[in-house]
Design a protein around this motif. Structure first.
Motif, short mmCIF file in Angstrom:
data_model
loop_
_atom_site.label_atom_id
_atom_site.label_comp_id
_atom_site.label_asym_id
_atom_site.label_seq_id
_atom_site.Cartn_x
_atom_site.Cartn_y
_atom_site.Cartn_z
N GLU A 17 0.74 -1.57 -0.15
CA GLU A 17 -0.11 -0.62 -0.04
C GLU A 17 0.99 1.10 0.04
N ILE A 18 1.77 1.45 0.67
CA ILE A 18 2.55 2.40 0.68
C ILE A 18 3.80 2.85 -0.04
N GLU A 20 2.47 1.52 -3.25
CA GLU A 20 1.54 2.07 -4.57
C GLU A 20 0.91 3.28 -4.09
N THR A 21 1.45 4.44 -3.43
CA THR A 21 0.53 5.39 -2.80
C THR A 21 1.91 6.28 -3.34
N ARG A 24 2.09 6.28 -6.94
CA ARG A 24 0.88 6.63 -8.01
C ARG A 24 0.87 8.26 -8.32
N TYR A 25 1.72 8.72 -6.77
CA TYR A 25 2.13 10.28 -6.65
C TYR A 25 2.79 10.44 -7.79
N MET A 83 3.99 7.05 6.23
CA MET A 83 2.72 6.55 6.23
C MET A 83 2.65 5.21 7.17
N ILE A 88 -2.66 3.95 5.60
CA ILE A 88 -3.34 4.12 4.80
C ILE A 88 -5.03 3.24 4.71
N GLN A 92 -8.99 6.57 3.35
CA GLN A 92 -8.69 8.08 2.85
C GLN A 92 -7.82 8.21 1.43
N LYS A 93 -8.15 6.40 1.10
CA LYS A 93 -7.39 6.65 -0.01
C LYS A 93 -7.71 7.66 -1.43
N ASP A 95 -8.62 8.55 -4.90
CA ASP A 95 -9.65 7.42 -5.76
C ASP A 95 -8.92 8.16 -7.18
N THR A 99 -6.02 0.86 -9.13
CA THR A 99 -5.07 -0.09 -8.80
C THR A 99 -3.23 0.11 -9.92
#
Length: 150
Positions: A17-18, A20-21, A24-25, A83, A88, A92-93, A95, A99
């Motif tokens: 998850e971290i 991916e966050t 994405r950024y 994080m 996360i 809070q993610k 959209d 994914t």
């Protein structure tokens, strides 16, 4: 506790998850890469892994290794630590679409050190742009990526 030690203690889901966050950024500035057979071959060649025995790794192990590479940058290490401290939550993610595939996220991490150039004939060239603090961390990441995506 140091960031790298904290990354090693992450569960597989939280590590993914971290990663991916962060990916994405960073993907907001360009299209995602796909791990094609040609790019796979170029990564293996660049990192001296052609014909090497590749370990089978889990999604979490690959995500943790990618976070280890990212944590070499002090600002990113702070973001990762934050994080880890504040997991996360699904609600809070942001959209931002589908994914991100784990392999794409790892390629984003590799682009923090290498420029990927695709030629018209489908082949790839990787050019070192920012020397990593630890080349072993980066090579281990590529080994795990190639082992994960066998």
């Amino acid at each position: 506790m140091r960031t790298k030690e904290r990354i090693k203690r992450l569960g597989q889901t939280q590590a993914a998850e971290i990663l991916e966050t962060i990916a994405r950024y960073r993907l907001a500035s360009g299209p995602p890469l796909e791990l094609t057979p040609q790019l796979r071959a170029q990564l293996a060649s660049t990192f001296g892994l052609l014909g090497a025995s590749l370990p089978t790794v889990s999604e979490g192990e690959l995500a943790q290794q990618a976070l280890m590479v990212l944590s070499e940058d002090p600002a990113t290490a702070v973001a990762i630590s934050t994080m880890v401290d504040q997991p996360i939550r699904v609600a809070q993610k942001l959209d931002l679409g589908a994914t991100i595939a784990l392999t794409t996220a790892v390629l984003v991490v590799l682009q923090t050190h290498y420029k990927f150039e695709r030629h018209t004939n489908g082949t790839w060239t990787l050019k070192l742009e920012k020397k990593p603090t630890s080349e072993l961390l980066l090579k281990t990441l590529v080994q795990k990526l190639l082992g994960y995506s066998k």
